[in-house]
Design a protein around this motif. Sequence first.
Motif, mmCIF file in Angstrom:
data_model
loop_
_atom_site.group_PDB
_atom_site.id
_atom_site.type_symbol
_atom_site.label_atom_id
_atom_site.label_comp_id
_atom_site.label_asym_id
_atom_site.label_seq_id
_atom_site.Cartn_x
_atom_site.Cartn_y
_atom_site.Cartn_z
ATOM 1 N N LYS A 183 0.826 -1.202 0.000
ATOM 2 C CA LYS A 183 0.000 0.000 0.000
ATOM 3 C C LYS A 183 0.868 1.264 0.000
ATOM 4 O O LYS A 183 1.909 1.326 0.655
ATOM 5 N N ARG A 185 -0.498 4.369 0.882
ATOM 6 C CA ARG A 185 -0.977 4.986 2.110
ATOM 7 C C ARG A 185 -1.920 4.033 2.809
ATOM 8 O O ARG A 185 -2.558 3.199 2.161
ATOM 9 N N ARG A 187 -5.094 3.467 5.664
ATOM 10 C CA ARG A 187 -6.161 4.002 6.516
ATOM 11 C C ARG A 187 -5.950 3.460 7.925
ATOM 12 O O ARG A 187 -5.692 2.277 8.116
ATOM 13 N N GLU A 189 -8.033 2.886 10.229
ATOM 14 C CA GLU A 189 -9.019 1.855 10.602
ATOM 15 C C GLU A 189 -8.683 0.489 10.001
ATOM 16 O O GLU A 189 -9.204 -0.543 10.453
ATOM 17 N N GLN A 218 -11.079 6.728 15.220
ATOM 18 C CA GLN A 218 -11.298 5.860 14.055
ATOM 19 C C GLN A 218 -12.099 4.609 14.419
ATOM 20 O O GLN A 218 -12.231 3.688 13.620
ATOM 21 N N LEU A 264 -0.142 7.668 6.601
ATOM 22 C CA LEU A 264 -1.577 7.454 6.755
ATOM 23 C C LEU A 264 -2.331 8.269 5.707
ATOM 24 O O LEU A 264 -1.840 9.292 5.229
ATOM 25 N N THR A 265 -3.525 7.826 5.369
ATOM 26 C CA THR A 265 -4.346 8.584 4.420
ATOM 27 C C THR A 265 -4.749 9.922 5.035
ATOM 28 O O THR A 265 -4.852 10.933 4.332
ATOM 29 N N LYS A 266 -4.966 9.938 6.353
ATOM 30 C CA LYS A 266 -5.285 11.181 7.055
ATOM 31 C C LYS A 266 -4.032 11.667 7.766
ATOM 32 O O LYS A 266 -3.432 10.943 8.560
#
Length: 299
Positions: A183, A185, A187, A189, A218, A264-266
């Motif tokens: 991956k 990025r 997530r 969660e 999350q 991380l995506t965020k």
Amino acid sequence: MINFRLMKHLWLFSVVAEEQHFGRAAKRLGMSQPPLSEHIKVLEQALKVTLLERSRQGTRLTPIGAAILPTVQQLVQQMGQLERTVDEAVRGGVGVLTIGAVSSAMFDVIPGIVEALKKQTPGLAISVHEIDSVEAVPALETGRIDLAFARLEGPPDDRIGRIALQQSALCVALHRHHRLAAKTRIRLEALNDEEFVMFERRYSPLYFDHLMATCREQGFHPRMLHEVRSITAQIAFVGCGQGVALVPASMRRMAPQSVLLKPLTKKIMVTTAAVAWNRERINPLVAAALAVIGTPQVP
């Protein structure tokens, strides 16, 4: 009046306690074992307690020995600092600046600052000690250290000045063979079912609470496989295939080939290093150091 004989006995006791073996302690001290054993016996007789239990397997602390060891180690450190200060004064030095720092700051923050300080103030002696973030404020309050470089967050303190020096985005540390390794990025969660290597709360409560609150936002509570005392230890455990970890992106250069740090995506920012000092202790060396670091003057 300082009892230097007692101080020597306490210093020898601290070395034996750290080595947990009289033979190894004697070798480290450059002395033979019989006189070392005699020094410890004299100390135990003076204190009227038993500090160490001896056996063929080695040496271990008694409950009383374990109880007094942290104080003894602090006293030995202070005596070492006193010796350095006296030496600097005799040699005409400008003084000693004592710095306490978390291990990660010693890698990427402290070296440049120490070099700049020595360049600006010839004759300045700098003593660096490793501390945990939770120790920073108490050490500043007692005067054990002059400056602290640690992960300090939360509400400001009127007595302790502090300024954030570094912030970094939070990343996920994965073993290179982990299912999420491909991956770009991740997530947060997506880590719901993972086992975590977590930074133990007692070493940096505010940092730990920030990470836990982030996970709760999350919708999950991390399942802890291991609790460790440093971020470098988190990365090392991940490299051994012992779960995943949330670590600052600034630690990427510390990761071995077996560990990948994925963003991380965020984007979640964490304070990785702040400088702190005691406003109630007037120390020109601290003001000079803060000026070199590039922070405002001490209020």
